[in-house]
Design an enzyme around this catalytic site. Sequence first.
Site, short mmCIF file in Angstrom:
data_model
loop_
_atom_site.label_atom_id
_atom_site.label_comp_id
_atom_site.label_asym_id
_atom_site.label_seq_id
_atom_site.Cartn_x
_atom_site.Cartn_y
_atom_site.Cartn_z
N GLY A 189 -6.43 -2.38 8.82
CA GLY A 189 -5.08 -2.16 8.91
C GLY A 189 -4.50 -1.39 10.18
CB ALA B 60 -7.26 8.77 24.53
CB VAL B 61 -11.11 4.92 24.46
CG1 VAL B 61 -12.04 3.99 24.80
CG2 VAL B 61 -11.11 5.41 23.28
CB ILE C 1 -0.75 5.19 7.13
CG1 ILE C 1 -1.04 4.06 5.97
CG2 ILE C 1 -0.55 4.42 8.51
CD1 ILE C 1 0.22 3.38 5.60
CG ASP C 2 -4.25 4.32 2.76
OD1 ASP C 2 -3.22 4.34 2.99
OD2 ASP C 2 -5.09 3.62 2.52
NE ARG D 240 21.63 3.05 -10.37
CZ ARG D 240 22.35 2.11 -9.59
NH1 ARG D 240 21.80 2.17 -8.44
NH2 ARG D 240 23.35 1.18 -9.97
#
Length: 319
Positions: A11, A22-23, A126-127, A162
């Site tokens: 992902g 950068a690499v 992102i996890d 709600r």
Amino acid sequence: MKRIGVLTSGGDSPGMNAAIRAVVRKAIFHGLEVYGISYGYQGLINGDIKKMELGSVGDIIHRGGTMLYTARCEEFKTLEGQQKGIEQLKKFGIEGLVVIGGDGSYRGAQQLTKHGFPTIGVPGTIDNDIPGTDFTIGFDTALNTVIDAIDKIRDTATSHDRTYVIEVMGRHAGDLALWAGLADGAETIVIPEAEHNMEQILATIKRGQERGKKHSIIVVAEGVGSGIEFGDRISKEMNMETRVTVLGHIQRGGSPTGADRVLASRLGAKAVDLLLEGKAGMTVGIQKNELVYHPIDEILDRPHTIDQEMYKLSQELSI
């Protein structure tokens, strides 16, 4: 070492382009040639490999996604697929590889290392579920995307009196839900790493109603279950109007935050340093703002854990 490669896999996450940049620039600074591999391990197998120059990574540091594209590759999980990949690396004279991605990408890097090919992993997901680093590339951007969405949802939730259930990404990790829920003052945060009690969730909503609260925000990590199912049960049990928002892939996109750009730049450059030092089978990370590295084998064997202090705080503040 005179020639290295770089790929992104799995992902996508905001900041991957900054890491690629950068690499490439760090390697060229040290006199190395750099080859970009498109579409992850699938592109490696297919030989979708091109030489990169300084201009190849111009004007990308602020862009989301990955300029090298990405893909998931079942074939690379097989010995035959891995051997095809190594043959392509040898064909192009590539002597070391930087892999940017999550745990699945790390497993591919682990196999290359076992076959004797020097590989360094850079955490891009992102996890925020990679052990050995406080933060992964893309987490901060995704967090800000979720916070912005919840802020907007809260406005309409208050206007209509709600309860809103907001489902965020995190199949096996609740960092995004925990940090966003804490930042947005959610009444309840439901994550895979902690047991949840539906009766307690309902009781929290009821206490808020008794105090005259006009809305409730419940943040659910996708790994726990369907946000829609949570919403349906709350509606039935509480006899109240409940809305569900599944944020989905909007969390993966967007221009990376300054924090993600800097993190990606530091980690990408560190990966090149490790290859130049003769290291292989390592992952880079950041802990207490210091760059670190660990063996890939060790990282893949270590379970992801949540920040218990933060989770405790979220519970204490959501009374």
